[in-house]
Design an enzyme around this catalytic site. Structure first.
Site, PDB file in Angstrom:
ATOM      1  CB  VAL A  14       1.604   3.731  -5.214  1.00 12.24           C
ATOM      2  CG1 VAL A  14       1.394   2.260  -5.509  1.00 12.24           C
ATOM      3  CG2 VAL A  14       0.284   4.480  -5.304  1.00 12.24           C
ATOM      4  CB  SER A  15      -0.537   4.320   0.091  1.00  7.22           C
ATOM      5  OG  SER A  15      -1.395   5.354  -0.358  1.00  7.22           O
ATOM      6  CB  THR A  16      -4.057   0.366  -0.755  1.00  4.88           C
ATOM      7  OG1 THR A  16      -3.082  -0.671  -0.642  1.00  4.88           O
ATOM      8  CG2 THR A  16      -5.332  -0.208  -1.336  1.00  4.88           C
TER       9      THR A  16
END
Length: 463
Positions: A14-16
């Protein structure tokens, strides 16, 4: 593919940005995948979790790279959805080749048609990856069009990074901050007066603001002060100059005079040895061996290297010779992505900590109540002094640790480093002499620790 599935790798990513905007959680992915393995009686070999990382390329996903190194031990890779795994056609096709070599399959548990152990599954996989990349490219084009309009037509900034000397108004345009603009003019005048960047930097630090040597140089070369905006395209590194972008702070003649002095001083102070190699080592103050010893500079055939002197006396087995040119090239090519990755990791960690605090917002209050209750028990002679002291020390320590964490969170500010990423540092760097290059790197890097030529750790001065 392998007939019998023995070991399964669980991959989560997951990306920020995704976590912040859409609430996508690594923990939710991990729980879903673990539950899937239990329900299907699959043995979990290991978890590979890339947190706060985009799916753009494989190289930036350290855990995914580790997974690829373990393929000999893995029969099946599972993830929740295809966009967790890959959204890049070239990477996806390379992955298929690599997985086929090791007879390893993969499966998306939330997308029944993504299973490369079947021909239909492979076809659907390629189709979806192509569509995902097409959508990503369309998004990129839309962003570029919007940014082009903002820069060229609306004359608005595309990021919240503030340039010293300006404020950003409600319409996202640069407007002059009178006090800071006056200080910038004083800075230019001081450099013309002294013709010495070190002396000018010390004056600026003492009289105006605590800024590094390199930050002051960036101020003195920032074309925004004469109305020009230099936009660097991240992918191509092309420089686009936009005229009349910002209100003028520094007179053009004064600005050009400073550029001329800076350029002449670089030429004057760039020392070279007889074979043409610069005499100053760039990294000698902050480059270390795994044994803890600072690496020493070595000059050979007109080039600089770094070695561990402990290895010369068998106190260390790290016999590497690190080329200064190779290290410099690596940093120039990768420093921005490394910083962004480190910031994303720490920001993501901060988000998780904040989430935990929301789940238990009264922890500090509860500790204070326990301390008060403990004190009351002692005052009422219901517990002995030694028990009181022991319990009090434990609770007090927990409270102090909690308060220390809160204070460290308040100090976590990456604005200066983000300002560096937005700056024109690439343009300036190659004009610097080695001594100035060292000063430059020391403003953002705390240390570089080498275990081998392929394995080393960069510690940043993040905030």
């Amino acid at each position: 593919m392998k007939n019998e599935i023995r070991n399964v790798a669980i991959y989560c990513r997951v990306s920020t940005e995704e976590q912040r905007k859409f609430g996508i959680s690594v923990e939710d992915q991990k729980n879903s995948l673990t539950r899937y393995c239990k329900e299907n009686k699959l043995k979990i070999y290991d978890y590979y979790i890339d947190e706060g990382v985009s799916a753009g390329t494989i190289a930036k996903r350290k855990e995914f790279v580790r997974l690829l190194k373990d393929l000999d031990n893995i029969d099946l890779i599972i993830f929740t959805k295809l966009d967790r795994f890959s959204r890049n056609v070239r990477d996806a096709n390379n992955l298929l080749v690599e997985l086929d070599k090791h007879n390893t399959a993969f499966r998306a548990i939330d997308e029944d048609d993504i299973d490369i152990s079947t021909s239909d599954g492979r076809f659907i996989f390629n189709l979806k990856v192509n569509l995902a990349e097409h959508e990503r490219n369309k998004d990129s084009e839309r962003i570029n069009r919007v940014n082009k309009y903002k820069y060229h037509t609306a004359r608005t900034v595309c990021s919240g990074a503030k340039i010293f000397g300006y404020d950003i108004d409600k319409n996202k345009r640069l407007v002059i901050n009178e006090e800071e603009a006056d200080q910038i003019n004083q800075l230019f005048d001081k450099y013309i007066e002294t013709n010495n960047l070190s002396e000018t930097t010390r004056w600026f630090q003492k009289n105006i603001k605590k800024r590094s040597y390199e930050s002051v140089r960036l101020y003195l070369t920032n074309t925004a002060y004469i109305g020009q905006y230099r936009h660097i395209r991240k992918k191509t590194k092309e420089i686009e100059i936009i005229e009349d972008f910002s209100p003028t702070i520094v007179d053009i003649e004064k600005f050009n005079k400073v550029q001329k002095l800076l350029k002449s001083n670089v030429k004057k102070h760039t020392g070279t040895s007889e074979n043409g190699n610069k005499t100053d080592y760039i990294f000698n103050r902050f480059i270390y061996c795994k044994c803890g010893r600072k690496l020493a500079g070595k000059h050979s055939k007109g080039k600089h290297y770094y070695i561990c002197k402990n290895a010369l006396t068998d106190l260390c087995d790290n016999h590497i010779h690190i080329s200064e040119l190779n290290l410099e090239k690596y940093l120039l090519d990768n420093i921005e992505s490394c910083i962004e990755e480190e910031i994303n990791k720490l920001e993501n960690k901060h988000l998780n900590e904040q989430k935990c605090k929301k789940n238990n917002p009264n922890e500090k209050v509860q500790l204070k109540k326990k301390l008060q209750k403990l004190t009351n028990l002692y005052l009422e002679d219901m517990i002995e002094l030694d028990i009181y002291k022991k319990e009090y020390s434990t609770l007090k320590l927990q409270l102090e640790e909690l308060e220390t964490e809160e204070q460290s969170e308040e100090k976590m500010d990456f604005s200066k480093l983000k300002e560096f990423l937005e700056s024109d540092w690439q343009i300036l760097y190659h004009k610097l002499e080695n001594k100035e290059k060292r000063e430059f790197w020391m403003t953002i890097i705390d240390s570089i620790v080498f275990e081998s030529k392929e394995k080393f750790e960069i510690k940043f001065k993040l905030y």
